[in-house]
Each structure stands twice: as structure tokens, then as C-alpha cells.
Design a protein around this motif. Structure first.
Motif, PDB file in Angstrom:
ATOM      1  N   LYS A 183     175.567  60.304 -54.362  1.00 40.68           N
ATOM      2  CA  LYS A 183     176.287  60.234 -53.088  1.00 40.68           C
ATOM      3  C   LYS A 183     177.725  60.683 -53.271  1.00 40.68           C
ATOM      4  N   LYS A 184     178.259  61.314 -52.250  1.00 43.12           N
ATOM      5  CA  LYS A 184     179.632  61.786 -52.293  1.00 43.12           C
ATOM      6  C   LYS A 184     180.541  60.840 -51.524  1.00 43.12           C
ATOM      7  N   PHE A 231     178.193  57.809 -57.440  1.00 35.53           N
ATOM      8  CA  PHE A 231     178.029  59.019 -58.252  1.00 35.53           C
ATOM      9  C   PHE A 231     176.648  59.050 -58.901  1.00 35.53           C
TER      10      PHE A 231
END
Length: 559
Positions: free
Chosen positions: A166-167, A162
Motif C-alpha cells: 500500500k502507498k 509497505f
């Protein structure tokens, strides 16, 4: 009315591949074929996977001869099945339709009734050509959805991702995902759907849930294929049987368990208790099992467990009171939907048949056993075996970076090798992905197809040099050379289309094998040619006049 459960026997392909490195010779296969003809399994998986490569590489045998001999030996008593990796067939890179069509046509002509088609990314576009060509040539398309689980991320992993922007995906591989894929495959022409659980990760509860959902929403027969590696196999097949699965994959007892599929004999005992008819001749299976016991001894150097089950003949089998209680209890628990109890009882049943203990690493890391073995070999090469836990910890991250591919050949090997590369980078004080394999680049680039989760464009650019997903372009494909061999009288390296396909699919292995075959062919031709020549006339012996000998003798005496 008795319900039907169809059995696909895997012994001669997946069974020997999982247990004995695909080393069964043609002679060993021939010994069991008469009994298989009598056994009358619904189907027998006999080809594809590692078989074509291994019989050339290690046994110096012709893969097409292997298939045709099984076809002739079984004589239509069971449908014959092969495994195909969609557009990739047996390699990594996708092939043009011309190669796929030739492979499918020749496979069906040589005896294959059912082609099990899968794609490592579950990208259905990669499967469409094979489905079409199999069906056009009179075969059945068994389309597999590769089963996998979501990568496990700790709270710390998610927090760090996070902060970096980035997911991390939520649930990707839930029941809805697999049902959706199955429905898309049915619409694409699948005659049946297989849940292909190559790592044995489908647990009994998920097995029941998947089968029920697919039976409710997918209009073609459903097959469950799983392995016993982490200890779920037998229980998951039993739960699937209760849930109404149409076909299950099994291996005959002496080749079953461990990294292979559950034993037919155990599944038959469950089927008897559930009132399910398999239509399989038990006496013929006992004969196969006796022969396999001897063959297993002959393959001992490839047998990693060397734990033989007790001798088994269902026609005369009388379980002990304790085993009968376990069998009855497992069926009752499965029928009541008690997955945990079913698992516990089935693992006790497996122990009674001397199965290897569940593989704790595969269960904990949720990766295929072969992937773990290859990673350990790679670590030993770098003398970094002590870092195995670090490798296992970063597999989820590497997998996420690559688009969360299912872990099945070849993606399992690509992700596993890259995870090791990252730890090697770290040990040398370098950042991750300093050392990147060509195959990982192609996976991230999009050459192998569409990944289940989008690859970050910035990461793709860093690894592959492009931001956008870039499919593999088969227009640049160049057919393998088929030269005339000067030392073999000008014979072509590949004598016909089947051998040309071997060159296309296994270039280096087939090149060596076919050169040996041509040399033997040329030697035989020369022997036959020389034998057909008329004998040369014998020269008459020289005769000298008696006077010559007398004079010669007189001179010798005078000297």
C-alpha cells in the motif's frame, strides 16, 4: 492612511449552531435585528448550514421566512451570507442543476448577497454549478477551500503498509495545495476565497503562511474562517490580520469561544492596536451582546459549557493592566512573527474572558469536535466506549482507504462512522469493513466527487463492486412528490417553489413541517369561510292558543 479589515459576523448561523444546536427562535432573532442594522458589519452569516433543517425540525418555523425577516430587519446595512455544500447543497447525494439553480435563485431573491460555496472533497467541479447560478442571479460567490491536515501515520503504520504493497502519501495538504485550489476557484469565478477551517486546526504559524501565500498569488479578497475548539482560533486570526487578510469571521462575545469562532470584541481590540479600521459600530455591538446574554440564558439546556464571559462593552471598556499587557504583547509577538508566543498570550487572553479550555482530543486527533461526539455516541450505542482510543487510532487508515478526504461535513461523519464500524467488526471477531455504511460505499465509489488521493482500485472493488471511479449520475434523479392533501381540501403539500425546494433538500423533515403548515392553513380557511356565511334565520317560537293550555291544565288536574 488607516487600513481596512472587514468583519463577517457568524452569530446568527455558525455561532448559534456551534454553541446551542441551532435553537434560536424567530422571536429571539428578531430581538437583535435592530441593533445589527446599526452595527454595520461587512457581512452577516445568517442562513444555510443547519439553519433550514433545524428551524423546521425543532422550531416548526419556515426557513425562508427566517431569511426574509433578517433581510428586512437589516435593510441592506450588511451583506447577508449563506452556506452551501456545492452540488450536495445540504444532503449527501449531488443534485441536478435544476435544483441547484432554483435554490440559488430563490436564496438571492430572498436576501442572500454572498453564497459561501464549499465541497467536502475540495473538488472544484462540484462547486461550478453553484458559482455560476449565484452569479447569474446577482449574488457574490465566496468559494471556500476546506482546511485539513495530513493523516498521522506512525513508523509502524508505514512499515505495515509497505509490506502490504500500500502507498501512503507524503504531504498532501501543504500550503501549495491550498493556494492551487484558491487559484483554480478564482479562475472559476470566485469573487472571494475563504480558508474554511471547520475544526479549528489551522495553527498561528500556518495561518500566517497561508494568508501571505494567498495574498501574493490569488487576485481576490481572502477570508479566514476558524474555530476555537483546540485553542488556536484567536491567535490564528491575529496572525492572519498581521499577514494582510481581507476578511475575518467572528462571533459576538456571548456566543463566542469553545466550538465557535473568536469574539469580535477581542479581534476589535487587536484591530485598534494594529491601526485597522473595521467600520463596525461598537455601541450597537454592545447592545447585541447584552441581548444575546439573555438569549443564552433562554437556551441554557442546549449550552454545553455554561461559562459566560464577563460583560463587555467596547465603548466603555478599560482593560486591567494585566489584560492590556497581554493584548499589547500578543500584537507585538504576532507582528514579529513569533507564532508560539502569540499562541501562548492569546490563550491567556481567552482564559481572561472565561473561554472553555482547548479541547485536547480535537487537538491531538486533529478531527472536528462534532465528528468525535458522533463517534462516541455510536460507541455508546454498541456499549464499546472503552474502545475510543482504538477508533481514533484507525481514523487515519480509514481516511486513507477512502482517498484522504478533508474531514468536513459530510465526509467527517462518513469516515468517523466507518472507523467505529471497523472496531465493532473487530470486537465481533470479523475483519475490518465487514459492516460498511452506504455513505462510505458511495464515497469510495466516487459518487461524492474526486478524492484528494486515489482510492486503491482493489479496495474500491471490494467495497463498492467497481474498480473505476464512478461519478454520481443525476440523470436518474426523481423529484419529490407534491401531492394534494385530501384532509386539507386538496391543498398541495408545497404551496410554491420555495416550499418545493424544502421538500427536495429535506424530504422527511419538510414533509412533516409542510403537512402541519397546510393543516393550519386549511383550518384558517375554514374558519374564515364559516365566518363569511350569512347567519341562518331564527325559527319563530311555536305559539299555542290559550284554549289549548287551559284544556291541558284541566286534564292534568283531573288526572
Amino acid at each position: 492612511m488607516t487600513q481596512r479589515l472587514l468583519i463577517r459576523d457568524l452569530t446568527l448561523r455558525d455561532g448559534q449552531q456551534s454553541q446551542f444546536a441551532t435553537r434560536m427562535t424567530q422571536g429571539q432573532v428578531d430581538r437583535v435585528l435592530p441593533y445589527y442594522k446599526d452595527a454595520r458589519f461587512y457581512a452577516m452569516e445568517v442562513w444555510g448550514g443547519a439553519v433550514p433543517d433545524s428551524v423546521m425540525r425543532f422550531l416548526n418555523e419556515n426557513p425562508w421566512t427566517r431569511l426574509q425577516s433578517i433581510r428586512d430587519g437589516v435593510a441592506g446595512a450588511s451583506k447577508l451570507t449563506a452556506l452551501s455544500r456545492g452540488r450536495n447543497l445540504f444532503g449527501y447525494n449531488p443534485y441536478p442543476d435544476s435544483v441547484i439553480e432554483g435554490f440559488c435563485r430563490n436564496s438571492v431573491e430572498s436576501g442572500i448577497d454572498i453564497m459561501r460555496v464549499f465541497d467536502a472533497l475540495n473538488d472544484i467541479d462540484n462547486m461550478r454549478s453553484t458559482i455560476r447560478f449565484v452569479k447569474e442571479n446577482g449574488g457574490m460567490a465566496d468559494c471556500a477551500v476546506c482546511y485539513t491536515v495530513d493523516p498521522k501515520f506512525s513508523f509502524g503504520d508505514r512499515a505495515r503498509a509497505f509490506l502490504k504493497g500500500k502507498k501512503i502519501p507524503g504531504t498532501l495538504f501543504g500550503t501549495k495545495y491550498f493556494v492551487r485550489k484558491a487559484k483554480e476557484l478564482a479562475a472559476a469565478g470566485a469573487d472571494m476565497i475563504t480558508i474554511k477551517d471547520m475544526a479549528g486546526l489551522v495553527d498561528p504559524a500556518k495561518s500566517s503562511e497561508l494568508i501571505k501565500a494567498m495574498k501574493a498569488e490569488v487576485g481576490v479578497p481572502i477570508d479566514l474562517h476558524t474555530h476555537c475548539t483546540p485553542g488556536y482560533g484567536t491567535a490564528s486570526v491575529l496572525m492572519a490580520m498581521v499577514a494582510g487578510v481581507d476578511v475575518v469571521d467572528t462571533v459576538i462575545m456571548n456566543f463566542s469561544g469553545g466550538p465557535a469562532a473568536p469574539a469580535f470584541e477581542i479581534i476589535q481590540l487587536f484591530a485598534d492596536r494594529l491601526g485597522l479600521s473595521t467600520g463596525v459600530d461598537k455601541a450597537a455591538v454592545a447592545a447585541i451582546n447584552r441581548e444575546l446574554r439573555g438569549i443564552r440564558g433562554e437556551l441554557a439546556k442546549f449550552d454545553q459549557y455554561k461559562r459566560l464571559p464577563p460583560e463587555m462593552d467596547l465603548t466603555a471598556f478599560d482593560p486591567s493592566p494585566e489584560l492590556a499587557s497581554l493584548l499589547d504583547g500578543a500584537v507585538e509577538a504576532a507582528t514579529a512573527g513569533k507564532a508560539d508566543e502569540t499562541l501562548a498570550l492569546c490563550q491567556r487572553i481567552e482564559a481572561a474572558f472565561n473561554y472553555p479550555e482547548p479541547d485536547a482530543v480535537v487537538k491531538r486527533a486533529q478531527i472536528p469536535g462534532g465528528m468525535y461526539t458522533n463517534m462516541m455516541a455510536q460507541l455508546k450505542e454498541y456499549k464499546l466506549e472503552q474502545h475510543v482510543d482504538e477508533v481514533l487510532q484507525i481514523v487515519p487508515q480509514v481516511r486513507l482507504d477512502a482517498g484522504v478526504p478533508p474531514l468536513v461535513t459530510p465526509t467527517s461523519q462518513i469516515v468517523g462512522a466507518q472507523a467505529v464500524n471497523c472496531i465493532v467488526d473487530k470486537s465481533q471477531g470479523k475483519p475490518f469493513y465487514t459492516n460498511v455504511s452506504k455513505n462510505f460505499i458511495e464515497l469510495v465509489k466516487g459518487s461524492y466527487g474526486r478524492t484528494p488521493f486515489p482510492v486503491d482500485p482493489a479496495f474500491r472493488e471490494r467495497i463498492a463492486g467497481v474498480r473505476d471511479e464512478t461519478p454520481y449520475d443525476t440523470s436518474a434523479y426523481r423529484k419529490q412528490d407534491n401531492p394534494e392533501l385530501a384532509d386539507c381540501g386538496g391543498l398541495r403539500l408545497a404551496a410554491d417553489e420555495k416550499e418545493e425546494l424544502l421538500l427536495e433538500l429535506f424530504p422527511s423533515v419538510a414533509d412533516k413541517y409542510l403537512k402541519g403548515a397546510r393543516q393550519a392553513q386549511w383550518a384558517a380557511m375554514e374558519t374564515e369561510r364559516l365566518a363569511s356565511l350569512p347567519p341562518e334565520p331564527e325559527e319563530a317560537p311555536l305559539r299555542y292558543p290559550a284554549k289549548f293550555w287551559e284544556e291541558d291544565l284541566t286534564l292534568a288536574m283531573e288526572a
